[in-house]
Design an enzyme around this catalytic site. Structure first.
Site, PDB file in Angstrom:
ATOM      1  N   TYR A 143      -3.106   0.621  -3.978  1.00 47.91           N
ATOM      2  CA  TYR A 143      -2.410   1.882  -3.755  1.00 47.91           C
ATOM      3  C   TYR A 143      -0.954   1.702  -4.121  1.00 47.91           C
ATOM      4  O   TYR A 143      -0.334   0.709  -3.725  1.00 47.91           O
ATOM      5  CB  TYR A 143      -2.544   2.284  -2.280  1.00 47.91           C
ATOM      6  CG  TYR A 143      -1.814   3.557  -1.906  1.00 47.91           C
ATOM      7  CD1 TYR A 143      -2.209   4.793  -2.426  1.00 47.91           C
ATOM      8  CD2 TYR A 143      -0.739   3.538  -1.012  1.00 47.91           C
ATOM      9  CE1 TYR A 143      -1.560   5.969  -2.065  1.00 47.91           C
ATOM     10  CE2 TYR A 143      -0.087   4.703  -0.640  1.00 47.91           C
ATOM     11  CZ  TYR A 143      -0.497   5.917  -1.175  1.00 47.91           C
ATOM     12  OH  TYR A 143       0.159   7.072  -0.803  1.00 47.91           O
ATOM     13  N   ASP A 238       3.923  -4.626  -7.059  1.00 48.34           N
ATOM     14  CA  ASP A 238       4.151  -3.672  -5.975  1.00 48.34           C
ATOM     15  C   ASP A 238       4.095  -4.448  -4.665  1.00 48.34           C
ATOM     16  O   ASP A 238       3.026  -4.763  -4.151  1.00 48.34           O
ATOM     17  CB  ASP A 238       3.107  -2.552  -6.009  1.00 48.34           C
ATOM     18  CG  ASP A 238       3.380  -1.512  -4.918  1.00 48.34           C
ATOM     19  OD1 ASP A 238       4.211  -1.790  -4.021  1.00 48.34           O
ATOM     20  OD2 ASP A 238       2.756  -0.437  -4.960  1.00 48.34           O
ATOM     21  N   LYS A 271       8.787  -0.336   2.986  1.00 48.81           N
ATOM     22  CA  LYS A 271       8.350  -0.739   4.328  1.00 48.81           C
ATOM     23  C   LYS A 271       9.338  -1.694   5.024  1.00 48.81           C
ATOM     24  O   LYS A 271      10.357  -1.221   5.514  1.00 48.81           O
ATOM     25  CB  LYS A 271       6.916  -1.275   4.267  1.00 48.81           C
ATOM     26  CG  LYS A 271       5.972  -0.130   3.815  1.00 48.81           C
ATOM     27  CD  LYS A 271       4.499  -0.382   3.971  1.00 48.81           C
ATOM     28  CE  LYS A 271       3.713   0.898   3.740  1.00 48.81           C
ATOM     29  NZ  LYS A 271       2.823   0.929   2.618  1.00 48.81           N
TER      30      LYS A 271
HETATM   31  C1  LIG Z   1       2.828   2.030   1.487  1.00 52.24           C
HETATM   32  C2  LIG Z   1       2.706   1.659   0.057  1.00 52.24           C
HETATM   33  C3  LIG Z   1       3.224   2.465  -0.980  1.00 52.24           C
HETATM   34  C4  LIG Z   1       3.786   3.822  -0.728  1.00 52.24           C
HETATM   35  O1  LIG Z   1       4.929   3.800   0.070  1.00 52.24           O
HETATM   36  P1  LIG Z   1       5.362   5.132   0.853  1.00 52.24           P
HETATM   37  O2  LIG Z   1       6.654   4.738   1.481  1.00 52.24           O
HETATM   38  O3  LIG Z   1       4.261   5.432   1.819  1.00 52.24           O
HETATM   39  O4  LIG Z   1       5.526   6.198  -0.161  1.00 52.24           O
HETATM   40  C5  LIG Z   1       3.178   1.964  -2.260  1.00 52.24           C
HETATM   41  N1  LIG Z   1       2.639   0.776  -2.540  1.00 52.24           N
HETATM   42  C6  LIG Z   1       2.119  -0.006  -1.585  1.00 52.24           C
HETATM   43  C7  LIG Z   1       1.557  -1.345  -1.947  1.00 52.24           C
HETATM   44  C8  LIG Z   1       2.108   0.411  -0.258  1.00 52.24           C
HETATM   45  O5  LIG Z   1       1.544  -0.357   0.683  1.00 52.24           O
END
Ligand SMILES: *Cc1c(COP(=O)(O)O)cnc(C)c1O
Length: 432
Positions: A143, A238, A271
């Site tokens: 994601y 990511d 995060k």
């Molecule tokens: C949570 C997450 C996102 C999206 O971040 P948001 O702050 O919810 O928009 C993107 N990539 C990864 C790997 C994530 O865990």
């Protein structure tokens, strides 16, 4: 006695779609009524009925110090007294970015944004702008936020051009998104063979936390790097979830330890680096980052980007987790949870396996750890739902979905772990 969670949920559903502002909060996968949280402290939060829970979601990752850490509280209070947002640069943005670069040296320059979605979306635009190419590769089960071109996970095995996973995403928007099986060297080689000169980047969660917890193998990561370099594509990590969560130097430091010289070209963070405030970032080599406006031609902007209160929260969080011993102790706590759960499951005769790194963990009701999304999907969801509710009834709050990782904070104590394992003993007996 009336159930305040139910009352609030009924009210919420009248005015907020599904009663929630992010779908997985709705308990749709596991059934039941979501808890409305009123306050939190350390490793605990309390719902609208005043019931206390041990928190293993940590706001889905950010709360690595636990809730209301004194240093972070003070930094946020001080910053908020100086003003909420200026729309002009501040010293703290520079300090936060310098700190991020110090922790993650593959980034020579960083741009701050407000959400992981924004950061991942901007990283793709940057990779496309910097290479002059349109296609990119993502992996099934990863994601990267909810930007249109990234909302694809369809396809298995062979390289498939994406079909959107969400309504409202036109097929032409995802026609350049190639979706491959995670950890499949063959699929990766085939995709580069077929489309090499058109591929702008490969975007990957190095430790995938959005299909529970799945590691990219060393061999796979090595091939990702080699093929990107060979074909002039950028490797985008990511690390919104894994960043400053699995290790102080993020997941890339673990791959670097095993593969000397290894580096991603662009890193996406979120995060933990915001410590619970809306803050995210993407960064990379100077030459790539200077493609961004106002220096270069790739446009990207944000009214609240580098927000003074959010940067104060992030900086205080990063300083606290950089203290000597923080990650060693966090890792031990997480490992004792994971090992304890595995022992309890084994005693009850329930198929179970688990893995963890730093303050992030995952468990599966499967005999062995999955390596891709198809294998994750084999986990027993009925049994998981019973496990989830059984634990919740005893005040243990795990993620309300099978496909989510779990999080331990520096505030979790051995007595939290013991209480969790005591509850698990009762619940696993009913699962056998
Ligand atoms: C949570 C997450 C996102 C999206 O971040 P948001 O702050 O919810 O928009 C993107 N990539 C990864 C790997 C994530 O865990």
């Amino acid at each position: 006695m009336s159930d305040n969670n139910q009352t609030l949920f009924d009210r919420a559903r009248q005015v907020i779609p599904g009663g929630v502002n992010s779908p997985v909060r709705a308990f749709k996968a596991v059934g039941g009524t979501p808890k409305f949280i009123t306050r939190a402290s350390g490793s605990h939060f309390w719902d609208a009925n005043g019931v206390r829970f041990i928190d293993y979601i940590g706001s889905w990752g950010p709360m690595i110090l636990g809730h209301s850490h004194p240093d972070v509280l003070k930094a946020v209070q001080d910053a908020s007294l100086q003003g909420f947002s200026f729309g002009a640069p501040t010293q703290r943005e520079v300090e936060l970015v310098e700190f991020l670069i110090h922790l993650t040296p593959s980034m020579e320059m960083v741009r701050l944004v407000s959400s992981g979605t924004e950061a991942a979306m901007s990283a793709i635009r940057l990779a496309r702008g910097a290479t002059g190419r349109n296609k990119f590769i993502k992996f099934e089960g990863c994601y990267h936020g909810h930007a249109d071109a990234l909302l694809v996970k369809a396809g298995s095995g062979l390289a498939t051009f994406g079909n959107p996973t969400s309504a409202g995403v036109p097929p032409e928007v995802v026609k350049d998104t190639l979706v491959l099986e995670y950890n499949s060297v063959d699929a990766l080689e085939k995709a580069f063979e077929d489309h090499g000169p058109e591929i702008a980047c490969v975007m990957i969660e190095p430790i995938a936390g959005n299909m529970n917890f799945v590691r990219a193998s060393l061999e796979f990561m090595k091939r990702c790097r080699e093929l990107c370099t060979h074909h002039g594509a950028l490797l985008v990590f990511d690390e919104v979830m894994s960043g400053c969560r699995v290790a102080l130097g993020s997941a890339q430091s673990l791959y670097q330890a095993a593969l000397p010289g290894f580096e991603p070209d662009i890193t996406v963070m979120g995060k933990v680096i915001g410590g619970g405030m809306p803050l995210a970032a993407f960064g990379g080599k100077r030459a790539v980052m200077e493609q961004l406006a106002p220096v270069g031609p790739v446009y990207q902007a944000g009214t609240l980007s580098g927000n003074p209160v959010a940067t104060a929260c992030g900086l205080a969080t990063l300083k606290a987790i950089s203290k000597p011993g923080f990650f060693t102790s966090l890792t031990q706590t997480t490992e004792s949870l994971v090992k304890g759960l595995s022992d309890v499951a084994a005693q009850a005769g329930v198929p179970f396996c688990a893995d963890s790194e730093g303050g992030m963990f995952g468990f599966f009701l499967l005999p062995e750890l999955p390596t891709n999304y198809t294998e994750v999907m084999k986990s027993d969801s009925q049994r998981f739902n019973r496990l989830f509710h059984g634990m919740l009834d005893q005040g243990i709050y795990f993620a309300p979905a099978l496909y989510e990782a779990g999080f331990v904070s520096g505030a979790h104590s051995m007595s939290d772990i013991d209480a969790t394992l005591e509850a698990a003993k009762k619940v696993f007996k009913t699962l056998a």
